[in-house]
Design a protein around this motif. Structure first.
Motif, PDB file in Angstrom:
ATOM      1  N   SER A  74       0.816  -1.220   0.000  1.00  9.62           N
ATOM      2  CA  SER A  74       0.000   0.000   0.000  1.00  9.62           C
ATOM      3  C   SER A  74       0.851   1.271   0.000  1.00  9.62           C
ATOM      4  CB  SER A  74      -0.935   0.010   1.209  1.00  9.62           C
ATOM      5  OG  SER A  74      -0.181   0.085   2.389  1.00  9.62           O
ATOM      6  N   LEU A  92       0.537   3.420  -3.039  1.00 10.98           N
ATOM      7  CA  LEU A  92      -0.565   4.385  -3.128  1.00 10.98           C
ATOM      8  C   LEU A  92      -0.199   5.684  -2.417  1.00 10.98           C
ATOM      9  CD1 LEU A  92      -3.374   1.772  -2.498  1.00 10.98           C
ATOM     10  CD2 LEU A  92      -3.082   3.052  -4.626  1.00 10.98           C
ATOM     11  N   PHE A 142      -4.284  -2.839   0.801  1.00  9.55           N
ATOM     12  CA  PHE A 142      -4.097  -2.167  -0.489  1.00  9.55           C
ATOM     13  C   PHE A 142      -5.444  -1.829  -1.122  1.00  9.55           C
ATOM     14  CE2 PHE A 142      -3.549  -1.881  -5.059  1.00  9.55           C
ATOM     15  CZ  PHE A 142      -2.395  -1.130  -5.194  1.00  9.55           C
ATOM     16  N   ARG A 143      -6.341  -2.828  -1.110  1.00 10.53           N
ATOM     17  CA  ARG A 143      -7.662  -2.625  -1.735  1.00 10.53           C
ATOM     18  C   ARG A 143      -8.433  -1.493  -1.052  1.00 10.53           C
ATOM     19  NH1 ARG A 143     -10.623  -5.919  -4.808  1.00 10.53           N
ATOM     20  NH2 ARG A 143      -9.568  -7.569  -5.940  1.00 10.53           N
ATOM     21  N   LYS A 155      -7.146   1.045   0.775  1.00  8.95           N
ATOM     22  CA  LYS A 155      -6.503   2.336   0.540  1.00  8.95           C
ATOM     23  C   LYS A 155      -6.708   2.811  -0.893  1.00  8.95           C
ATOM     24  CE  LYS A 155      -2.805   3.669   2.957  1.00  8.95           C
ATOM     25  NZ  LYS A 155      -1.392   3.785   3.367  1.00  8.95           N
ATOM     26  N   LYS A 156      -6.769   1.869  -1.808  1.00  6.82           N
ATOM     27  CA  LYS A 156      -7.014   2.214  -3.216  1.00  6.82           C
ATOM     28  C   LYS A 156      -8.379   2.886  -3.334  1.00  6.82           C
ATOM     29  CE  LYS A 156      -7.515  -0.021  -7.774  1.00  6.82           C
ATOM     30  NZ  LYS A 156      -8.971  -0.162  -7.905  1.00  6.82           N
ATOM     31  N   LYS A 157      -9.352   2.307  -2.667  1.00  3.05           N
ATOM     32  CA  LYS A 157     -10.709   2.842  -2.712  1.00  3.05           C
ATOM     33  C   LYS A 157     -10.757   4.246  -2.099  1.00  3.05           C
ATOM     34  CE  LYS A 157     -15.176   0.571  -2.208  1.00  3.05           C
ATOM     35  NZ  LYS A 157     -15.840  -0.507  -1.440  1.00  3.05           N
ATOM     36  N   SER A 163      -8.321   6.359  -1.656  1.00  2.94           N
ATOM     37  CA  SER A 163      -7.481   7.339  -2.355  1.00  2.94           C
ATOM     38  C   SER A 163      -8.096   7.781  -3.673  1.00  2.94           C
ATOM     39  CB  SER A 163      -6.098   6.743  -2.634  1.00  2.94           C
ATOM     40  OG  SER A 163      -6.212   5.685  -3.576  1.00  2.94           O
ATOM     41  N   ASP A 188      -7.079   5.156  -9.499  1.00  2.72           N
ATOM     42  CA  ASP A 188      -7.619   4.138 -10.383  1.00  2.72           C
ATOM     43  C   ASP A 188      -7.407   4.600 -11.828  1.00  2.72           C
ATOM     44  OD1 ASP A 188      -9.116   1.675 -10.686  1.00  2.72           O
ATOM     45  OD2 ASP A 188     -10.739   2.922 -11.466  1.00  2.72           O
ATOM     46  N   VAL A 234      -4.905   1.006 -11.325  1.00  7.23           N
ATOM     47  CA  VAL A 234      -3.578   0.538 -10.933  1.00  7.23           C
ATOM     48  C   VAL A 234      -3.119  -0.411 -12.043  1.00  7.23           C
ATOM     49  CG1 VAL A 234      -2.312  -0.893  -9.273  1.00  7.23           C
ATOM     50  CG2 VAL A 234      -3.996   0.773  -8.456  1.00  7.23           C
TER      51      VAL A 234
END
Ligand SMILES: [Zn+2]
Ligand SMILES: [Zn+2]
Length: 277
Positions: free
Chosen positions: A14, A17, A51-52, A54-56, A58, A61, A63
């Motif tokens: 993560s 990100l 990771f999933r 924090k991706k959401k 942040s 998109d 990745v």
């Protein structure tokens, strides 16, 4: 256009990100592990979950995962050929685990065996990869500058890879602006850009273009030397990039920069200032 950098993974996945956020990215690209080493290092389920999440949060998109450099889908050597297929399969599996959109890969060097051999070899590798991986992530082939015996510096060659592979649904490609410029496609001019897009459409189909690597070129048109420059500091120049990022056929694609981002993400700020809303 959604802009991002190829970012470092510093320990936990993560952190990529965090790097992306600090550099002002809407998208990021990462390696699945050390790019000069075979094997995709394992990642624990909680690291993937982190990771999933924090991706959401942040909003970063897509990745993208860039395959390791050792992959050579045209390799005459059977052991390297098989390892390359295995590496792409495990990287595609990783992409699905972390919610990445695609795996982008260099397609390879025929090492003196000739273009026809190379294209056939690559097509059979793609077939093997997509037979073993039937998940969501896309496999994107990257255009090359054409140094040495590399395959993929002309769109005719790229087209023959796609047609020999039977145009599988999960196969697309990534246009690297620095590579195609060095390969002889003049993206610095309006006519050059139009000619390039026409050639892509005639040989592959523009719908197969799913990602742009947005790098300026430090080396000359047709030099076949791959040397990335910061946006506006190379031969393509600011006017060239203004046309590329605002082009109606390109503007909805994600774009990744493969240069250092220790300049507070200046390339991305510059690109956003060139966008015509
Ligand atoms: Zn690239
Ligand atoms: Zn490059």
């Amino acid at each position: 256009m959604r802009f991002g950098y190829h970012v470092k993974v510093k320990e936990r996945l993560s952190t990529a990100l965090d790097e992306g956020l600090a550099a002002g990215c809407d998208a990021i690209q990462i390696f699945p592990g050390p790019p000069q080493q075979w094997g995709t290092p394992p990642v624990s389920p909680d690291e993937i979950e982190e990771f999933r999440l924090k991706k959401k949060e942040s909003g970063i998109d897509p990745v993208i995962i860039h395959s390791i450099y050792l992959v050579n889908l045209a390799a005459p050597n059977d052991s390297i050929f098989k390892r390359s297929i295995g590496s792409l399969v495990s990287t595609l599996v990783r992409a699905d685990e972390i919610g990445a959109f695609a795996v982008v890969t260099h397609i390879g060097n025929h090492k003196g065996k000739g273009e026809e051999f190379g294209v056939r070899r690559i097509a059979s590798a793609i077939g093997a990869v997509l037979e073993r991986f039937q998940g969501e992530a896309m496999l994107l082939l990257e255009t090359t500058a054409g140094s040495g015996t590399s395959i993929g510096h002309t769109f005719q060659q790229f087209g023959s890879v796609f047609s020999s592979s039977g145009f599988p649904e999960k196969l697309g490609f990534c246009l690297d602006t620095c590579h195609v410029y060095a390969a002889g496609y003049d993206l610095s001019s309006e006519e050059g850009l139009e000619r390039t897009l026409t050639e892509i459409d005639e040989n592959i189909g523009l719908e197969r273009l799913r990602l742009i690597h947005l790098n300026d070129s430090a080396s000359d048109l047709g030099s076949r030397i791959d040397r990335h420059a910061h946006i506006g500091e190379g031969r393509i120049g600011l006017d060239g990039f203004r046309r590329v990022i605002n082009h109606p056929l390109l503007r909805d694609l994600p774009a990744i920069l493969e240069v250092s981002y220790d300049n507070n993400g200046r390339d991305i700020q510059l690109l956003r200032s060139l966008e015509e809303k």
